[in-house]
Design an enzyme around this catalytic site. Sequence first.
Site, PDB file in Angstrom:
ATOM      1  CB  CYS A 100      -2.331   3.656 -10.094  1.00 30.15           C
ATOM      2  SG  CYS A 100      -2.601   4.022  -8.349  1.00 30.15           S
ATOM      3  NE  ARG A 105      -6.396   3.756 -11.524  1.00 33.95           N
ATOM      4  CZ  ARG A 105      -6.554   4.665 -12.458  1.00 33.95           C
ATOM      5  NH1 ARG A 105      -6.729   4.281 -13.708  1.00 33.95           N
ATOM      6  NH2 ARG A 105      -6.531   5.937 -12.208  1.00 33.95           N
TER       7      ARG A 105
END
Length: 143
Positions: A100, A105
Amino acid sequence: MTKWVIHLEFRINHKFVLIYSDNEQVLPTIDADQAHALLSSGHGYIDVRMQEDFDKGHAPGARNVPYYLSVTPQGKEKNPRFVEEVAALFGKDDGFIVGCNTGNRSRFATADLLNAGFKNVRNLQGGYRSFLQSANQQPAQQP
């Protein structure tokens, strides 16, 4: 069955320390230099950022499968088809990297994929930012 989970992470003296229990597995994580080497050897790369961020720049050959559909001050809406969309691109035995922007994430995405049965998934610590810094590269532009 092994359960992959995200654990508390603390930064101590510029190093990350993961806290986990004995019956759980530590998430497979690689640094940016290892990511460059794996990509050179044929591994894939799933970028889990939202499309507009992916379009600004991404790792060479990366495929975009957003983990979140939207991120607002009210919260995050997870992509309910995330695992299904990744499965359309990679088999459960294929080797690929999940990245990410900063690595947060992608940890959640990597855990979800491992829990779904993907075996050779690696989270990119530090995300795309570290990937760029490690090779002092410029973002790959959309063709």
